[in-house]
Design a protein around this motif. Structure first.
Motif, PDB file in Angstrom:
ATOM      1  N   SER A 103       0.771  -1.139   0.531  1.00  0.00           N
ATOM      2  CA  SER A 103      -0.487  -0.283  -0.218  1.00  0.00           C
ATOM      3  C   SER A 103       0.963   1.180   0.276  1.00  0.00           C
ATOM      4  CB  SER A 103      -1.022  -0.369   1.239  1.00  0.00           C
ATOM      5  OG  SER A 103      -0.053  -0.105   2.371  1.00  0.00           O
ATOM      6  N   ARG A 145       0.293   6.410   7.516  1.00  0.00           N
ATOM      7  CA  ARG A 145       0.323   6.606   6.502  1.00  0.00           C
ATOM      8  C   ARG A 145      -0.530   8.278   5.870  1.00  0.00           C
ATOM      9  NH1 ARG A 145      -3.933   2.498   3.369  1.00  0.00           N
ATOM     10  NH2 ARG A 145      -5.166   3.894   4.296  1.00  0.00           N
ATOM     11  N   HIS A 204      -8.931   1.383   9.150  1.00  0.00           N
ATOM     12  CA  HIS A 204      -8.776   0.659   8.378  1.00  0.00           C
ATOM     13  C   HIS A 204      -8.081  -0.751   8.268  1.00  0.00           C
ATOM     14  CE1 HIS A 204      -7.290   5.351   7.498  1.00  0.00           C
ATOM     15  NE2 HIS A 204      -6.748   5.256   8.622  1.00  0.00           N
ATOM     16  N   ASP A 207      -7.762  -2.832   4.634  1.00  0.00           N
ATOM     17  CA  ASP A 207      -7.059  -2.022   3.206  1.00  0.00           C
ATOM     18  C   ASP A 207      -5.349  -3.185   2.609  1.00  0.00           C
ATOM     19  OD1 ASP A 207      -8.471  -0.102   4.210  1.00  0.00           O
ATOM     20  OD2 ASP A 207      -7.464   1.303   5.351  1.00  0.00           O
ATOM     21  N   LEU A 228      -2.572  -3.826   5.505  1.00  0.00           N
ATOM     22  CA  LEU A 228      -2.064  -2.689   5.776  1.00  0.00           C
ATOM     23  C   LEU A 228      -1.092  -3.525   6.671  1.00  0.00           C
ATOM     24  CD1 LEU A 228      -3.559   0.432   6.726  1.00  0.00           C
ATOM     25  CD2 LEU A 228      -2.119   0.283   5.189  1.00  0.00           C
TER      26      LEU A 228
END
Length: 201
Positions: free
Chosen positions: A10, A79, A124, A127, A129
């Motif tokens: 990401s 992020r 999040h 996502d 991550l």
């Protein structure tokens, strides 16, 4: 960057140690419940009775005191300057409950950076991550002089999802994607994984 499983990452993440300056960001990630059930990431640092007694505000105050000490108890992950996750890490002796755990007992005398907890902000999750977070955290650990990162993820059975209490140590597939290898499996769903670290030259 592409992971071992072929998934594209990401993008770049940044980490900052938990301190007075990053405390509000830590709170934002943990939410009003302080993670799972008022933990405030004190699970591995306190006995069960101490954790239960401090559940909620007490655990939060204890973590706030730790945030003002050296070494920091962990890092906030960002992020695009937005706090998205928290990771509790440090030498194993910073986590007394981990040290006493018969399931996750010390494998050898090699000094490791224990990645004890990974908490992704609710908004999040999903996502993709987690492996990127682990990679960023490992780079931070390497910058602090650690040679080995060690994690204690859960590996849910096929078609199953890990609950909040068990997922706090991470998911095994994300560790694999982040370059970790399994070094032990004390229980069927509980591998111990390590990654060798290299400091930037």
């Amino acid at each position: 960057m592409t992971t071992r499983s072929g998934r594209k990452t990401s993008g770049s993440l940044a980490v900052k140690e938990l301190s007075k300056e990053t405390w509000n960001d830590f709170e934002a990630v943990m939410g009003t419940n302080g993670g799972a059930r008022g933990c405030w990431c004190m699970h591995w640092r306190l006995s069960t009775s101490e954790w239960m007694e401090g559940k909620g505000d007490g655990n939060k105050k204890t973590m706030k005191r730790l945030s003002q000490r050296d070494p920091a108890p962990g890092v906030v992950v960002y992020r695009d300057d937005e706090p998205v996750a928290w990771c509790s890490l440090g030498s194993r002796d910073q986590f007394p409950r981990l040290e006493r755990s018969p399931l996750l007992s010390e494998l050898d005398d090699k000094p490791v950076c224990s990645i004890a907890c990974i908490y992704v902000q609710k908004e999040h999750r999903g996502d993709g991550l987690l492996s990127d977070i682990l990679d960023a955290v490992c780079k931070h650990a390497a910058s602090q002089g650690y040679k080995i990162a060690e994690g204690y993820p859960i590996e849910p059975g096929k078609g199953k999802r890990a609950g909040a209490d068990t997922a706090m140590t991470g998911i095994a597939s994300a560790f694999l994607d982040a370059g970790f290898s399994e070094v032990a499996r004390p229980r069927g769903d509980r591998p111990i994984m390590r990654r060798e670290l290299r400091a930037k030259k």
